[in-house]
Write a protein that holds these residues in place. Sequence first.
Motif, mmCIF file in Angstrom:
data_model
loop_
_atom_site.group_PDB
_atom_site.id
_atom_site.type_symbol
_atom_site.label_atom_id
_atom_site.label_comp_id
_atom_site.label_asym_id
_atom_site.label_seq_id
_atom_site.Cartn_x
_atom_site.Cartn_y
_atom_site.Cartn_z
ATOM 1 N N ASP A 2 -4.940 9.243 18.074
ATOM 2 C CA ASP A 2 -4.345 9.557 19.380
ATOM 3 C C ASP A 2 -2.890 9.108 19.479
ATOM 4 O O ASP A 2 -2.254 9.295 20.526
ATOM 5 C CB ASP A 2 -5.172 8.961 20.521
ATOM 6 C CG ASP A 2 -5.151 7.440 20.547
ATOM 7 O OD1 ASP A 2 -4.564 6.837 19.628
ATOM 8 O OD2 ASP A 2 -5.724 6.856 21.479
ATOM 9 N N LYS B 5 -3.284 12.083 24.821
ATOM 10 C CA LYS B 5 -3.914 12.487 23.563
ATOM 11 C C LYS B 5 -5.306 11.870 23.441
ATOM 12 O O LYS B 5 -6.235 12.506 22.929
ATOM 13 C CB LYS B 5 -3.035 12.045 22.383
ATOM 14 C CG LYS B 5 -3.534 12.506 21.019
ATOM 15 C CD LYS B 5 -3.441 14.018 20.864
ATOM 16 C CE LYS B 5 -3.765 14.432 19.433
ATOM 17 N NZ LYS B 5 -3.715 15.900 19.266
ATOM 18 N N GLU C 193 -7.640 13.986 25.368
ATOM 19 C CA GLU C 193 -7.897 15.225 24.618
ATOM 20 C C GLU C 193 -8.902 14.987 23.491
ATOM 21 O O GLU C 193 -9.834 15.795 23.288
ATOM 22 C CB GLU C 193 -6.572 15.731 24.058
ATOM 23 C CG GLU C 193 -6.675 16.958 23.180
ATOM 24 C CD GLU C 193 -5.353 17.300 22.509
ATOM 25 O OE1 GLU C 193 -5.372 17.824 21.373
ATOM 26 O OE2 GLU C 193 -4.287 17.028 23.109
ATOM 27 N N GLN C 194 -8.739 13.891 22.764
ATOM 28 C CA GLN C 194 -9.643 13.591 21.653
ATOM 29 C C GLN C 194 -11.034 13.230 22.141
ATOM 30 O O GLN C 194 -12.042 13.578 21.504
ATOM 31 C CB GLN C 194 -9.065 12.462 20.795
ATOM 32 C CG GLN C 194 -7.701 12.740 20.178
ATOM 33 C CD GLN C 194 -7.721 13.828 19.112
ATOM 34 O OE1 GLN C 194 -8.397 14.849 19.246
ATOM 35 N NE2 GLN C 194 -6.975 13.620 18.041
#
Length: 420
Positions: free
Chosen positions: A98, A104, A107-108
């Motif tokens: 990330d 991020k 999102e992950q």
Amino acid sequence: MSTNPLDRSIQRRTLLKAGLTLGALQFARPLAASAATAEKKYGPGASDSRIKIGNIVPYSGPASAYSVIGKTETAFFQMINDEGGINGRKIDFISYDDGYSPPKTFEQARKLIEDDNVLLIFNSLGTPTNTAIHAYMNQNKVPQLFVATGATKWNDPKHFPWTMGWQPSYQTESRIYAKYILKEMPNAKIAILYQNDDYGMDYVKGLKDGLGAKAKSMIVNEQAYDTTEPTVESEVVRLQASGADVFFNVATPKFAAQAITKVSEIGWKPLHILNNVSASIGSVLKPAGFDHAQGIVSAAYLKDAADPQWNNDADMKAWNAFMDKYMPGSDKSDSSSVYGYSVSRTMVEVLRQCGDDLARDNVMKQAASLKNFEPGLLLPGIAINTAPTDFAPIKQLQLMKFAGQTWQLFGNVMSEQAQG
């Protein structure tokens, strides 16, 4: 019924004590097996043969020094699989980068849960990054287990029953430093460098709480930095100018190393206290320069692989064997490998306790049922304990001072409540 020889031996002795014949024992086996089959329960990512575990670590970005943790955990679960898995199930360990960026991370996490269909997310790293997925994980009732951050808020089972920490809280650690300062330098002038996020502010709050009424007069300067900055050298210079004789270095590895070097280069000689998350010899003190790090004080809860007192320790020997086989060529002086190994052993214990009930709610139930569990590399006198109302597995630390090329432990194991 278990296929483990030790389990079978225990079952045999139990039945014989109950007066059953060996023939009855043989007859009992298929019935027990049928019952066990009927009781199997699986959440997403779990089956008779596999358990999917998600993980998020900064393999890139300003906190990439912690990438060793993700690499160690990947290697550890490979070792577990080579040994037959957990209760006969292999681990699919899916670890994503990330970059230490909260958007991020979110999102992950969504990718792991909605696309990869993992049972849980284990040891995701960072306070701001875990904060970004905190509500999402709990709204979706997915275990956010043994997060790699010591923020106090992870111990809130009433409001966030799907999130649990692992390491001692930053506030607990800071209160221990406050006790030390009050004892050794009751008239100290304290300067603080801290990361400008929940991680840094948690440490600062703990120190102020520990100093109590004296905090206002003792703390003479505070400098915050953002992870987007290239260096913290200007902040260190401003802290020195305050006339402080105690420096509390609350920084992640890259910036902690910069601060250590700069303090030495400008001739500032305060009592230098370094937060535990940057106490790694391999990733912080060695890059900063051992000559610059002499006399720094920190706190530990894990054994230091560079400390010769553990050379004949059975658990340290096991860790060394693991490192030699599964992470050849790695820097054993980087304490992140000890951390990754120990927290992974804790995860294995939780999954082992789950047995054939691998539903997400049972994972959290078992994580909240650890009693005096020792994953092997905790310091003597420290053990993991959790309960449905206690999501803080480790609550104690021991002070240490850097001398030569190793940390030297001193004093007793301490908690925030008592000096041990």
